[in-house]
Design a protein around this motif. Sequence first.
Motif: not given
Length: 78
Positions: A14-41
């Motif tokens: 099953l594909k999750p609908e929502w991910l916590r920040i640590p899960q998103a960094t693991q699944v997609f290989g994107i850093g924490r700060s980049k995730l917050y940047e994308l959210i802010a934008e």
Amino acid sequence: MKTPTQVNDPTPPLKPEWLRIPQATQVFGIGRSKLYELIAEGKIKSVSLRKRGQTSGTRLISYDSLADYIESQLKPQM
């Protein structure tokens, strides 16, 4: 040892609908700060679950919006 039903199980994970920040960094290989940047934008969807009056909570990232954003980066920019 795996049972026969585990070996031959055709059900995809099953594909999750929502991910916590640590899960998103693991699944997609994107850093924490980049995730917050994308959210802010406003480039990916997220929500912060917190009690009224609290300054911190649990940040959840939309799996689909993050996957869509990454996919959009593969297309040539005009």
